[in-house]
Design a protein around this motif. Structure first.
Motif, PDB file in Angstrom:
ATOM      1  N   VAL A 351       0.857  -1.186   0.000  1.00 46.90           N
ATOM      2  CA  VAL A 351       0.000   0.000   0.000  1.00 46.90           C
ATOM      3  C   VAL A 351       0.896   1.239   0.000  1.00 46.90           C
ATOM      4  O   VAL A 351       1.705   1.437   0.911  1.00 46.90           O
ATOM      5  CB  VAL A 351      -0.930   0.011   1.227  1.00 46.90           C
ATOM      6  CG1 VAL A 351      -1.749   1.297   1.258  1.00 46.90           C
ATOM      7  CG2 VAL A 351      -1.854  -1.207   1.197  1.00 46.90           C
ATOM      8  N   VAL A 352       0.776   2.033  -1.033  1.00 50.21           N
ATOM      9  CA  VAL A 352       1.650   3.198  -1.214  1.00 50.21           C
ATOM     10  C   VAL A 352       1.367   4.253  -0.146  1.00 50.21           C
ATOM     11  O   VAL A 352       0.209   4.521   0.202  1.00 50.21           O
ATOM     12  CB  VAL A 352       1.457   3.794  -2.621  1.00 50.21           C
ATOM     13  CG1 VAL A 352       2.297   5.066  -2.791  1.00 50.21           C
ATOM     14  CG2 VAL A 352       1.835   2.761  -3.688  1.00 50.21           C
ATOM     15  N   HIS A 353       2.443   4.860   0.385  1.00 46.51           N
ATOM     16  CA  HIS A 353       2.340   5.907   1.400  1.00 46.51           C
ATOM     17  C   HIS A 353       2.614   7.279   0.783  1.00 46.51           C
ATOM     18  O   HIS A 353       3.328   7.402  -0.213  1.00 46.51           O
ATOM     19  CB  HIS A 353       3.336   5.653   2.541  1.00 46.51           C
ATOM     20  CG  HIS A 353       3.037   4.434   3.335  1.00 46.51           C
ATOM     21  ND1 HIS A 353       3.423   3.167   2.938  1.00 46.51           N
ATOM     22  CD2 HIS A 353       2.373   4.280   4.515  1.00 46.51           C
ATOM     23  CE1 HIS A 353       3.019   2.287   3.826  1.00 46.51           C
ATOM     24  NE2 HIS A 353       2.380   2.931   4.804  1.00 46.51           N
ATOM     25  N   ASP A 354       2.066   8.290   1.418  1.00 46.86           N
ATOM     26  CA  ASP A 354       2.301   9.659   0.958  1.00 46.86           C
ATOM     27  C   ASP A 354       3.797   9.960   1.015  1.00 46.86           C
ATOM     28  O   ASP A 354       4.465   9.709   2.020  1.00 46.86           O
ATOM     29  CB  ASP A 354       1.548  10.659   1.841  1.00 46.86           C
ATOM     30  CG  ASP A 354       1.648  12.077   1.314  1.00 46.86           C
ATOM     31  OD1 ASP A 354       1.144  12.326   0.205  1.00 46.86           O
ATOM     32  OD2 ASP A 354       2.249  12.933   1.999  1.00 46.86           O
ATOM     33  N   GLY A 355       4.320  10.499  -0.078  1.00 41.73           N
ATOM     34  CA  GLY A 355       5.733  10.875  -0.137  1.00 41.73           C
ATOM     35  C   GLY A 355       6.658   9.795  -0.640  1.00 41.73           C
ATOM     36  O   GLY A 355       7.852  10.048  -0.823  1.00 41.73           O
ATOM     37  N   ASP A 356       6.156   8.585  -0.878  1.00 44.11           N
ATOM     38  CA  ASP A 356       7.007   7.521  -1.407  1.00 44.11           C
ATOM     39  C   ASP A 356       7.632   7.946  -2.740  1.00 44.11           C
ATOM     40  O   ASP A 356       6.966   8.530  -3.592  1.00 44.11           O
ATOM     41  CB  ASP A 356       6.193   6.242  -1.656  1.00 44.11           C
ATOM     42  CG  ASP A 356       6.002   5.408  -0.400  1.00 44.11           C
ATOM     43  OD1 ASP A 356       6.612   5.738   0.629  1.00 44.11           O
ATOM     44  OD2 ASP A 356       5.232   4.424  -0.458  1.00 44.11           O
ATOM     45  N   VAL A 357       8.907   7.657  -2.893  1.00 45.13           N
ATOM     46  CA  VAL A 357       9.583   7.816  -4.195  1.00 45.13           C
ATOM     47  C   VAL A 357       9.666   6.410  -4.794  1.00 45.13           C
ATOM     48  O   VAL A 357      10.279   5.512  -4.209  1.00 45.13           O
ATOM     49  CB  VAL A 357      10.989   8.425  -4.026  1.00 45.13           C
ATOM     50  CG1 VAL A 357      11.661   8.570  -5.390  1.00 45.13           C
ATOM     51  CG2 VAL A 357      10.893   9.791  -3.329  1.00 45.13           C
ATOM     52  N   LEU A 358       9.031   6.220  -5.937  1.00 46.02           N
ATOM     53  CA  LEU A 358       8.860   4.884  -6.492  1.00 46.02           C
ATOM     54  C   LEU A 358       9.528   4.722  -7.848  1.00 46.02           C
ATOM     55  O   LEU A 358       9.565   5.657  -8.656  1.00 46.02           O
ATOM     56  CB  LEU A 358       7.367   4.553  -6.628  1.00 46.02           C
ATOM     57  CG  LEU A 358       6.517   4.606  -5.349  1.00 46.02           C
ATOM     58  CD1 LEU A 358       5.071   4.276  -5.664  1.00 46.02           C
ATOM     59  CD2 LEU A 358       7.060   3.644  -4.300  1.00 46.02           C
TER      60      LEU A 358
END
Length: 364
Positions: A351-358
């Protein structure tokens, strides 16, 4: 994946002035008479995010591409709109297409600007609009449920499920309750498919005079109490100030706002509230070509987050390299984060989090 907010309100509350400021255009005509906005005006605005510049400085990107929100300026509604008064159902139909409603309320006195109800009362104005939306929802459901009830009596399971869903919603509307207050747990998506006006989250925007832009006034305090009771968002802006700000350079904007005791523009506050209202978050992709922000709903898993960039990314999803924003900044980019063991390889259930650099790995 686009997200849009419909801007509604009674005529002459500053709605189109706010839209013009939000989009920094003159696309929506502002005039001191009702119904000057005859077609819904649509504008996309960049979402301000200081993290983009920080990431770009690390990666030396050639360009920065922020994410955006769409605003739809819908002509002023009046009492009786659900029965076709004013420009009526034409605009109610436009509201059905948006994800959230920004309800602009007049919270200023000005004898030179006519109020269609004869006096300034933002709580009354909010109730007028809400009532019209509830009446429109009730009529819509009552029309739709009749043929479904016939099918349900013939053991049509899909019709039976819809009737079971719709009957308590009709009862709630008859009792004067908006749909957003009575959505059964677990039925959020099913209710959303009905495209009911009062199922959408609401952001109240109090349009105040310039002197009250920083602290609000007696009118906005009443709206604040109403919003708190409803669990809604509320923002104070001065549409006139925003109109001035939209014409200034970035540096001049800061100086102008500071002189008024404001830390940021109403645009920034409206967008931030819209993000909270729609339960959105931002992830980033970084590289020498560009640093870019992407908008997704909270709770989105990695493959669906990848689909925002391109459907092929979801279809051929293998994994994603993930670095938390703070780690990316602290260790000055991907290489430093890898050395510090801060790069994670996440799979389909992440589950992607706010601010993740992907960085997505995929194969099509």
């Amino acid at each position: 994946m686009g997200f849009n907010c419909g801007i509604v309100g009674l005529p002459n509350v500053g709605k189109s002035t706010l839209f013009n400021a939000l989009t920094a255009t003159a696309a929506a005509q502002s005039a001191n008479y009702p119904f000057c906005t005859i077609e819904p005006n649509v504008g996309r605005v960049a979402v301000p995010d200081a993290r983009l510049q920080v990431l770009s400085d690390i990666t030396h990107s050639q360009q920065i591409i922020p994410t955006s929100l769409e605003f739809v300026d819908i002509a002023g509604l009046v009492k009786g709109a659900s029965r076709g008064e004013g420009l009526g159902n034409q605009f109610l139909a436009n509201i059905r297409e948006v994800d959230a409603i920004i309800h602009v309320l007049r919270c200023f006195d000005n004898d030179d600007i006519t109020h269609v109800e004869g006096s300034v009362d933002p709580i009354r104005d909010a109730e007028i609009i809400e009532t019209e939306l509830m009446v429109a929802d009730l009529e819509s459901l009552e029309k739709r449920i009749i043929p479904l009830q016939k099918k349900a009596r013939g053991n049509d399971r899909e019709a039976q499920a819809l009737v079971t869903l719709m009957e308590p919603l009709i009862l709630a509307l008859q009792e004067g309750k908006p749909i957003r207050d009575v959505i059964p747990p677990g039925e959020e998506k099913a209710v959303a498919r009905l495209q009911l006006l009062t199922s959408k989250p609401v952001l109240y925007v109090c349009n105040v005079e310039e002197e009250s832009a920083a602290r609000g006034n007696a009118y906005s305090e009443k709206v604040k109490a109403m919003a708190k009771a409803q669990g809604a968002e509320m923002v104070i802006v001065s549409a006139d100030i925003e109109a001035e700000v939209s014409q200034l350079s970035s540096e001049d904007q800061k100086e102008f706002l500071s002189g008024l005791g404001l830390d940021n523009s109403g645009l920034d506050r409206v967008i931030a509230a819209g993000y909270r209202l729609l339960k959105l978050l931002t992830y980033f992709t970084c590289g020498p070509k560009e640093t870019r922000a992407w908008t997704i709903p909270e709770g989105t898993k990695a493959p669906q987050a990848a689909a925002v960039i391109h459907n092929d990314f979801e279809r051929g999803f293998i994994a994603c390299e993930t670095i938390a924003y703070q780690d990316y900044v602290q260790y000055k980019g991907e290489a430093g984060a890898k050395e510090a063991g801060k790069v994670r390889i996440e799979g389909r259930d992440y589950v992607v989090h706010d601010g993740d650099v992907l960085l997505f790995r995929f194969n099509v």
